[in-house]
Design a protein around this motif. Structure first.
Motif, PDB file in Angstrom:
ATOM      1  N   ALA A 195      -8.865  30.402  -1.114  1.00 11.72           N
ATOM      2  CA  ALA A 195      -8.901  29.403  -2.181  1.00 11.72           C
ATOM      3  C   ALA A 195      -9.329  30.037  -3.499  1.00 11.72           C
ATOM      4  N   ARG A 196     -10.253  30.984  -3.419  1.00  8.82           N
ATOM      5  CA  ARG A 196     -10.720  31.667  -4.622  1.00  8.82           C
ATOM      6  C   ARG A 196      -9.576  32.438  -5.278  1.00  8.82           C
ATOM      7  N   ARG A 197      -8.710  33.039  -4.468  1.00  8.21           N
ATOM      8  CA  ARG A 197      -7.571  33.786  -5.003  1.00  8.21           C
ATOM      9  C   ARG A 197      -6.449  32.875  -5.498  1.00  8.21           C
ATOM     10  N   GLY A 198      -6.537  31.602  -5.152  1.00  3.65           N
ATOM     11  CA  GLY A 198      -5.503  30.672  -5.593  1.00  3.65           C
ATOM     12  C   GLY A 198      -4.253  30.708  -4.756  1.00  3.65           C
ATOM     13  N   THR A 199      -4.314  31.253  -3.548  1.00  5.56           N
ATOM     14  CA  THR A 199      -3.125  31.297  -2.691  1.00  5.56           C
ATOM     15  C   THR A 199      -2.965  30.040  -1.851  1.00  5.56           C
ATOM     16  N   VAL A 200      -3.992  29.203  -1.808  1.00  5.45           N
ATOM     17  CA  VAL A 200      -3.914  27.954  -1.069  1.00  5.45           C
ATOM     18  C   VAL A 200      -4.736  26.914  -1.819  1.00  5.45           C
ATOM     19  N   LEU A 201      -4.256  25.684  -1.811  1.00  7.13           N
ATOM     20  CA  LEU A 201      -4.989  24.567  -2.414  1.00  7.13           C
ATOM     21  C   LEU A 201      -5.724  23.818  -1.307  1.00  7.13           C
ATOM     22  N   VAL A 202      -7.016  23.632  -1.479  1.00  7.47           N
ATOM     23  CA  VAL A 202      -7.819  22.846  -0.548  1.00  7.47           C
ATOM     24  C   VAL A 202      -8.187  21.545  -1.236  1.00  7.47           C
ATOM     25  N   ALA A 203      -7.819  20.448  -0.625  1.00  9.18           N
ATOM     26  CA  ALA A 203      -8.086  19.131  -1.195  1.00  9.18           C
ATOM     27  C   ALA A 203      -8.991  18.345  -0.237  1.00  9.18           C
ATOM     28  N   ASN A 204     -10.135  17.891  -0.742  1.00 12.29           N
ATOM     29  CA  ASN A 204     -10.720  18.195  -2.020  1.00 12.29           C
ATOM     30  C   ASN A 204     -11.328  19.594  -2.021  1.00 12.29           C
TER      31      ASN A 204
ATOM     32  N   PRO B 128       6.630  22.663   0.214  1.00 14.42           N
ATOM     33  CA  PRO B 128       5.429  23.386   0.637  1.00 14.42           C
ATOM     34  C   PRO B 128       4.973  22.956   2.025  1.00 14.42           C
ATOM     35  N   ARG B 129       4.294  23.868   2.703  1.00 11.04           N
ATOM     36  CA  ARG B 129       3.723  23.535   4.005  1.00 11.04           C
ATOM     37  C   ARG B 129       2.320  22.991   3.796  1.00 11.04           C
ATOM     38  N   ILE B 130       2.129  21.751   4.193  1.00 13.85           N
ATOM     39  CA  ILE B 130       0.854  21.057   4.026  1.00 13.85           C
ATOM     40  C   ILE B 130       0.323  20.711   5.410  1.00 13.85           C
ATOM     41  N   VAL B 131      -0.958  20.981   5.628  1.00 14.60           N
ATOM     42  CA  VAL B 131      -1.569  20.695   6.920  1.00 14.60           C
ATOM     43  C   VAL B 131      -2.784  19.796   6.712  1.00 14.60           C
ATOM     44  N   VAL B 132      -3.096  19.015   7.739  1.00 15.63           N
ATOM     45  CA  VAL B 132      -4.310  18.205   7.763  1.00 15.63           C
ATOM     46  C   VAL B 132      -5.296  18.909   8.672  1.00 15.63           C
ATOM     47  N   LEU B 133      -6.415  19.373   8.105  1.00 14.58           N
ATOM     48  CA  LEU B 133      -7.427  20.096   8.873  1.00 14.58           C
ATOM     49  C   LEU B 133      -8.416  19.095   9.457  1.00 14.58           C
TER      50      LEU B 133
ATOM     51  N   LEU C 285       0.792  -1.219   0.000  1.00 16.53           N
ATOM     52  CA  LEU C 285       0.000   0.000   0.000  1.00 16.53           C
ATOM     53  C   LEU C 285       0.829   1.276   0.000  1.00 16.53           C
ATOM     54  N   SER C 286       2.107   1.206   0.347  1.00 17.76           N
ATOM     55  CA  SER C 286       2.879   2.428   0.586  1.00 17.76           C
ATOM     56  C   SER C 286       2.976   3.315  -0.652  1.00 17.76           C
ATOM     57  N   GLY C 287       2.967   2.713  -1.856  1.00 16.30           N
ATOM     58  CA  GLY C 287       3.068   3.512  -3.061  1.00 16.30           C
ATOM     59  C   GLY C 287       1.911   4.494  -3.214  1.00 16.30           C
ATOM     60  N   PHE C 288       0.732   4.099  -2.739  1.00 20.43           N
ATOM     61  CA  PHE C 288      -0.429   4.992  -2.825  1.00 20.43           C
ATOM     62  C   PHE C 288      -0.199   6.250  -1.997  1.00 20.43           C
ATOM     63  N   PHE C 289       0.353   6.083  -0.804  1.00 16.00           N
ATOM     64  CA  PHE C 289       0.555   7.240   0.070  1.00 16.00           C
ATOM     65  C   PHE C 289       1.687   8.131  -0.446  1.00 16.00           C
ATOM     66  N   ARG C 290       2.662   7.515  -1.077  1.00 12.93           N
ATOM     67  CA  ARG C 290       3.714   8.339  -1.670  1.00 12.93           C
ATOM     68  C   ARG C 290       3.139   9.169  -2.822  1.00 12.93           C
ATOM     69  N   THR C 291       2.246   8.582  -3.602  1.00 10.34           N
ATOM     70  CA  THR C 291       1.598   9.330  -4.674  1.00 10.34           C
ATOM     71  C   THR C 291       0.780  10.479  -4.113  1.00 10.34           C
ATOM     72  N   LEU C 292       0.050  10.228  -3.041  1.00 12.98           N
ATOM     73  CA  LEU C 292      -0.741  11.281  -2.412  1.00 12.98           C
ATOM     74  C   LEU C 292       0.155  12.435  -1.975  1.00 12.98           C
ATOM     75  N   ARG C 293       1.251  12.113  -1.342  1.00 12.36           N
ATOM     76  CA  ARG C 293       2.150  13.164  -0.865  1.00 12.36           C
ATOM     77  C   ARG C 293       2.762  13.936  -2.024  1.00 12.36           C
ATOM     78  N   ASP C 294       3.191  13.217  -3.062  1.00 11.48           N
ATOM     79  CA  ASP C 294       3.804  13.892  -4.220  1.00 11.48           C
ATOM     80  C   ASP C 294       2.783  14.760  -4.958  1.00 11.48           C
ATOM     81  N   THR C 295       1.538  14.281  -5.049  1.00  9.18           N
ATOM     82  CA  THR C 295       0.504  15.048  -5.743  1.00  9.18           C
ATOM     83  C   THR C 295       0.207  16.353  -5.025  1.00  9.18           C
ATOM     84  N   LEU C 296       0.064  16.299  -3.707  1.00 10.30           N
ATOM     85  CA  LEU C 296      -0.230  17.513  -2.956  1.00 10.30           C
ATOM     86  C   LEU C 296       0.915  18.510  -3.060  1.00 10.30           C
ATOM     87  N   ALA C 297       2.147  18.005  -3.013  1.00  7.48           N
ATOM     88  CA  ALA C 297       3.292  18.904  -3.126  1.00  7.48           C
ATOM     89  C   ALA C 297       3.361  19.534  -4.511  1.00  7.48           C
ATOM     90  N   ALA C 298       3.055  18.745  -5.542  1.00 10.81           N
ATOM     91  CA  ALA C 298       3.156  19.251  -6.915  1.00 10.81           C
ATOM     92  C   ALA C 298       2.091  20.294  -7.221  1.00 10.81           C
TER      93      ALA C 298
END
Length: 862
Positions: free
Chosen positions: A328-337, A244-249, A222-235
């Motif tokens: 988010a509207r200004r595009g200064t932060v990405l909210v996922a989803n 980048p600074r990524i937080v879990v809300l 399963l670890s490859g899935f989590f690496r993809t998640l991390r790389d996607t958010l950073a990209a």
């Protein structure tokens, strides 16, 4: 895969499989479907189950049960929990697993994976259109009321989708095997899909239950899935930074899946934050930390979208960040989803997806779903009302609960009929399909249970990647229709088989990022710092209370044995001190001269969780504060915290003066509290988090000492009674033996105060605590300025006052009291209280965030 022996092709004849398994299982059971059994005894099992079943038969049902208990113990010690909202005691429920996984063949997985990717691509396009041109509504491909009446469609989010071909970054879907032996879709999760962390933790637990089976069965990792998640958010970080600074809300520790949120944050290396940890200024999102404001690039949210911004969405929300939508509207932060993606969870979309798939992708929809009738259409509504007793009734918004028609009484059906007629667009009727069963371990045998599997996807390089596995839930009973964790379902691992052995793939990032990471230390959110501070305070308060209780019980035992009147008077003094240390009510533990301590009051002080200052209440506060920063603890540290929680629960019903059970429980508590202190000291890096934790510990110990000495030592008694009191006080502070060794005399107030008050080498002494606090402050942010901060001035003043005190002055009696000592202790106590307030003001307090003056109603008709 290794070819199993011919005997494993048949339905096993051992004790593991229930004798009536074939009769109880659904026709399309995952292990032994009826169409295979009909071919003869040599073809009863699906081929991809044969290797695993051969291994399980070797292990046996009894051993499997033992291993399950072992796995449950590991999960308990690791704090793997799932909160259940409707439980009155609000206890965290242990994450229960079944040791028999669901097995998926490589061929079937290939087909399922294609269908999952297709569905994710389809919903991604629908999401882009609904918050973009809305061509699907204009052309009639979707009814307008289906979208506009759904609470998940958020008009403020129009045009909010990020500049990406795949704004739907995460996606989860529940599947079950349908009557045609294919996988059917039950529901979609597009807001903040929960479960991937639980899937990973379940896999880790299974690796201990069946350690060698993964290699023998070629299970995909399963670890490859989590690496993809991390790389996607950073990209996709809008500022395109290298790190980048990524937080879990998170909604907070009361949320049902809080453990998973903390676990994923720690696993991925992100900060776990709540809404109050974040603020929006000048259109940018910032995290409040001890070092000041830190810009946030990506928010991986686990808060439902309507709660994420109280300014533009739900005005009564206390979980979100005012202004997040604008950032988010200004595009200064990405909210996922992205906010507004909850509209895709509408089950009313299901009957329209096949047509949308042909329209948008030019393909037939690969994964079917149960026949669904959206009641917003007159003909479909009439059909649902005419067949209420045969259908599953679902609100279009998942805040409501689904009901099964066959389980409804006639009056209940009338109630639901009235609800649907009042607001038809808010409900769907769904065909009640008999989905597959899967083997589950029940009382030492494998029995069939209905099951649902949640699969997880994340966008990657212009497409979607599927976790090779997922999280399977099985019904708790043979006749249970609802399969949810809230309803008590049991979880099991999901194995996707490969054609060859799978190598281990680490989650570690590339070398360049690792080198950059060496230049950056962790940034501690202010809320996390405050919780660590209180973990230190509550841990020390609990230990101080336990030690005083043991001292009281020991003195009571001496009275029972010798009946000495001086011991009785000493006990009265100790009870007064216990009352002062715990801040118990003045009338809760009377200190009548010569009277035995009331057993019921002491029992309440020990075990009543509702009583302020009780040991049970302090331990509960300790575990609650620790759970708030679950992502910061090592596994061994959490094991100690879990032990403390269990010991607290074990305090109930113990006799105060009868037998040795209470004394043993108090001894165990001291051992665990010392273990917590040692574990945090030796396993936490001595950065800001540990500094605040130890500062809280030192502050609480100093406050306790002030209360203890002021109550027990300030009054002047005759020499023998003073000796008994001082001996008990020194014993409660783990200083009696060092006193005997150092001074080689019976305890005297001069020597006792020298050791407990003024000795900088004694870790139990007051001046030691004050010196440690003063030194800790020099390592906190902004502490190296030329001017002292207010919190530093208070700490330095308290330390200096005690350090300059002459011990001989303190023991000069006046009017039956040591007034100089009392004055010093009171002044120090006031300083410490002021220090605590100043520390909170400097590092923990924040300006109240802006809120709407009115509330926004986004609910549905009940």
């Amino acid at each position: 895969m290794k070819e199993p022996s011919p005997a494993t092709h048949a339905l096993p004849k051992g004790q593991l499989l229930h004798p009536e398994y074939a009769a109880l299982a659904s026709p399309h059971d995952e292990l032994a479907p009826h169409h295979l059994a009909a071919r003869g005894p040599g073809h009863a099992l699906r081929p991809h189950w044969q290797q695993l079943m051969a291994i399980l038969e070797e292990v046996g049902g009894g051993e499997l049960e033992r291993r399950r208990q072992e796995a449950w113990q590991v999960l308990r010690e690791n704090g793997v929990t799932y909160n259940v909202y409707n439980e009155q005691d609000s206890k965290r429920r242990l994450w229960e697993i079944d040791p028999v996984p669901l097995v998926i063949s490589a061929d079937e997985w290939s087909r399922t994976e294609r269908g999952l990717v297709q569905r994710a691509e389809l919903l991604n396009l629908v999401l882009q259109d609904l918050y973009g041109p809305r061509q699907l509504l204009r052309e009639g491909a979707l009814p307008a009321e289906l979208i506009y009446a759904h609470p998940g469609f958020l008009r403020p989010c129009q045009g909010l989708q990020p500049n990406s071909t795949h704004p739907l970054i995460q996606y989860a879907v529940d599947l079950a095997r349908g009557p045609d032996d294919r996988m059917w879709v039950l529901s979609d999760r597009t807001q903040a899909p929960s479960g991937p962390g639980y899937a990973l933790e379940t896999r880790i637990a299974m690796s201990q239950v069946l350690p060698d089976t993964f290699k023998r069965c070629y299970v995909q990792r399963l670890s490859g899935f989590f690496r993809t998640l991390r790389d996607t958010l950073a990209a996709q970080a809008p500022h395109l930074t290298d790190d980048p600074r990524i937080v879990v809300l998170t909604p907070g520790p009361l949320n049902e899946t809080y453990f998973e949120q903390a676990y994923l944050a720690a696993y991925l290396g992100y900060s776990l934050v709540q809404g109050d940890d974040l603020t929006v200024r000048d259109g940018q999102l910032w995290m409040k930390s001890l070092e000041g404001l830190q810009r946030v690039d990506v928010v991986l949210r686990r808060v439902d979208d309507t709660y994420c911004d109280p300014l533009e969405l739900r005005g009564d929300s206390q979980l979100g960040v005012p202004g997040l939508l604008e950032a988010a509207r200004r595009g200064t932060v990405l909210v996922a989803n992205p906010l507004g993606s909850g509209v895709l969870e509408n089950p009313g979309l299901l009957p329209f997806l096949p047509g949308l798939c042909r329209l948008l992708l030019g393909e037939d929809l690969q994964l079917p779903s149960a026949a669904t009738w959206w009641c917003g259409q007159p003909d479909e509504c009439r059909y649902v009302l005419d067949h209420l007793s045969d259908l599953v009734i679902k609100p279009v918004h998942r805040s409501g609960l689904s009901v099964f028609g066959p389980e409804l009484s006639r009056p209940q059906r009338d109630v639901w009929r009235a609800r649907i007629q009042k607001s038809p667009a808010l409900y769907v009727g769904q065909e009640l399909v008999e989905f597959s069963t899967t083997p589950a371990l029940v009382d030492g045998t494998l029995q069939p249970r209905r099951s649902v599997t949640r699969h997880f996807l994340v966008t990657s390089e212009g497409g979607y990647r599927v976790m090779p596995g997922g999280l399977t839930r099985v019904a708790p009973g043979s006749n249970t229709l609802s399969i949810t964790n809230q309803a008590g379902s049991v979880n099991k691992d999901t194995w996707v088989l490969a054609e060859h052995s799978q190598p281990h793939r680490s989650l570690l990032s590339d070398g360049a990022r690792t080198i950059r990471a060496l230049d950056r230390s962790g940034v501690l959110p202010s809320r996390a710092g405050e919780n660590l501070f209180w973990v230190g305070r509550y841990a020390e308060r609990a230990e101080f209370t336990v030690r005083m209780l043991r001292t009281v019980l020991n003195k009571h035992n001496e009275i029972e044995e010798y009946g000495d009147d001086n011991d009785r008077r000493c006990l009265t003094s100790l009870i007064d001190a216990l009352r002062a240390v715990t801040h118990a009510d003045a009338n809760s533990i009377p200190a009548t001269q010569g009277a035995e301590p009331p057993q019921t009051d002491l029992a309440s002080l020990i075990a009543d969780p509702a009583r302020s200052g009780s040991l049970s209440q302090v331990l509960s506060a300790l575990t609650h504060a620790a759970f708030n920063v679950r992502d910061l603890w090592s596994s061994d540290t959490w094991r100690v915290i879990d032990d403390l929680e269990a010991l607290q629960e074990g305090l109930q019903g113990l006799s105060v003066f009868g037998g040795h059970r209470l004394r043993q429980r108090l001894d165990d508590l001291v051992t665990s509290l010392i273990a917590l202190s040692g574990q945090t000291t030796e396993s936490m890096t001595h950065e800001h988090g540990w500094t605040l934790l130890d500062t809280g510990r030192r502050l609480e110990r100093a406050l306790g000492l002030c209360d203890l000495l002021r109550t027990a030592v300030v009054p002047v008694h005759e020499e023998l009674l003073d000796h008994l009191v001082l001996e008990a006080v020194l014993s409660s502070q783990e200083s009696l033996m060092i006193h005997r060794w150092r001074y080689r005399t019976a305890p005297h107030k001069l020597t006792a105060l020298d050791l407990l008050l003024l000795d900088e080498s004694n870790p139990r002494g007051l001046v030691y605590q004050l010196k440690s606090i003063d030194q800790h402050l020099t390592t906190l942010p902004d502490a190296k300025n030329n001017r002292l901060e207010p919190v530093q001035r208070i700490a330095l003043g308290a330390y200096t006052r005690v350090r300059l005190t002459e011990s001989t002055v303190l023991v000069e009696p006046k009017a039956g009291r040591l007034e100089a000592l009392e004055s010093l202790l009171l002044a120090t106590h006031v300083d410490l209280q002021q220090f605590s307030a100043a520390l909170a003001e400097r590092y923990f307090s924040h300006v109240q965030a802006p809120r709407q003056l009115g509330t926004t109603s986004l609910g549905i008709d009940p």
